[in-house]
Motif scaffolding. Structure first.
Motif, PDB file in Angstrom:
ATOM      1  N   LYS A 101       1.134  -1.041  -0.124  1.00 60.89           N
ATOM      2  CA  LYS A 101      -0.224   0.038  -0.238  1.00 60.89           C
ATOM      3  C   LYS A 101       0.596   1.254  -0.321  1.00 60.89           C
ATOM      4  O   LYS A 101       0.247   2.184  -0.692  1.00 60.89           O
ATOM      5  N   MET A 159       0.695   4.431  -2.688  1.00 59.78           N
ATOM      6  CA  MET A 159       0.581   5.673  -2.407  1.00 59.78           C
ATOM      7  C   MET A 159       2.333   6.678  -2.844  1.00 59.78           C
ATOM      8  O   MET A 159       1.794   7.697  -3.539  1.00 59.78           O
ATOM      9  N   ILE A 172       1.629   6.942  -6.796  1.00 60.15           N
ATOM     10  CA  ILE A 172       0.794   8.419  -7.330  1.00 60.15           C
ATOM     11  C   ILE A 172       1.483   9.630  -7.088  1.00 60.15           C
ATOM     12  O   ILE A 172       0.949  10.177  -7.874  1.00 60.15           O
ATOM     13  N   ASP A 173       1.709   9.552  -5.950  1.00 57.38           N
ATOM     14  CA  ASP A 173       2.776  10.592  -5.109  1.00 57.38           C
ATOM     15  C   ASP A 173       3.001  11.377  -6.599  1.00 57.38           C
ATOM     16  O   ASP A 173       3.786  12.166  -7.254  1.00 57.38           O
ATOM     17  N   GLU A 190      -8.108   8.281  -5.506  1.00 62.98           N
ATOM     18  CA  GLU A 190      -8.064   9.133  -4.249  1.00 62.98           C
ATOM     19  C   GLU A 190      -7.582   7.940  -3.486  1.00 62.98           C
ATOM     20  O   GLU A 190      -7.450   7.204  -3.735  1.00 62.98           O
ATOM     21  N   LYS A 191      -6.232   8.655  -3.268  1.00 60.12           N
ATOM     22  CA  LYS A 191      -5.591   7.790  -1.322  1.00 60.12           C
ATOM     23  C   LYS A 191      -6.757   7.641  -0.261  1.00 60.12           C
ATOM     24  O   LYS A 191      -6.121   5.325  -0.527  1.00 60.12           O
ATOM     25  N   GLU A 230      -6.766   3.391  -0.118  1.00 59.40           N
ATOM     26  CA  GLU A 230      -6.575   2.194   1.671  1.00 59.40           C
ATOM     27  C   GLU A 230      -7.916   1.265   1.937  1.00 59.40           C
ATOM     28  O   GLU A 230      -7.574   0.675   2.181  1.00 59.40           O
TER      29      GLU A 230
END
Length: 180
Positions: A137, A141, A144-145, A153-154, A158
């Motif tokens: 995970k 994340m 994505i960044d 959407e983070k 999650e």
């Protein structure tokens, strides 16, 4: 030529269809599916889209995604897309989506399953997928960044990781009211 069923807001088939590339008419909706495959270590199988794809080219994505073609149910679309994109046969006969997202032009059903897969046994669809790998995970994340992963959407990422082991809306397991 792929065709897609059009639905009402209540997910009823209208009898009308749409050809790939055509805009969804106002007041009608399409069905999209995503399948997130996790291994027993809690990592998600992710795929990298081909560089020549019209949307999100070269970016990493969840395990599988696609549209239901005419005649598909959500489940048959998910099974078909996994088979087409990864060469992996799955059976979702007793599985429901863990969540459905509603968007301007349709419904997006997300399936979550745990399956230890040897990546060397997969047959990637050359028109769609250039690579696959397992990711945790926190790594997704960061991707994505860094602009390497589709900008979901983070909170969705999650939630997908959470739904892997918890299929209820509550976190308490005893279902009793707290003492006052």
């Amino acid at each position: 030529m792929e065709r897609f069923d059009l639905y009402t807001a209540d997910r009823q088939r209208t009898g009308r269809t749409l050809e790939r590339g055509e805009r969804t008419p106002e007041g009608f909706y399409r069905l999209v599916i995503h399948v997130c495959i996790f291994d027993s270590k809690g990592r998600m199988l992710i795929q990298q889209r081909q560089p020549f794809k019209a949307s999100w080219s070269n970016l990493w994505d969840v395990s599988v995604g696609g549209q239901a073609v005419t005649g598909d149910t959500s489940r048959t679309a998910a099974e078909r897309e996994v088979r087409e994109e990864l060469g992996l046969a799955i059976d979702l006969a007793d599985t429901r989506p863990v969540l459905t997202l509603y968007w301007n032009h349709g419904f997006d059903d997300y399936y979550v399953l745990t399956k230890d897969v040897d990546l060397k046994t997969l047959t990637l669809q050359p028109e769609e997928v250039q690579a696959v790998r397992w990711a945790e995970k926190d790594e997704i994340m960061r991707m994505i960044d860094g602009g390497e992963f589709i900008p979901y959407e983070k909170g969705l990422i999650e939630l997908l990781f959470s739904r892997r082991t918890n299929r209820n809306a509550q976190t308490r397991k005893d279902w009793t009211s707290p003492a006052k």
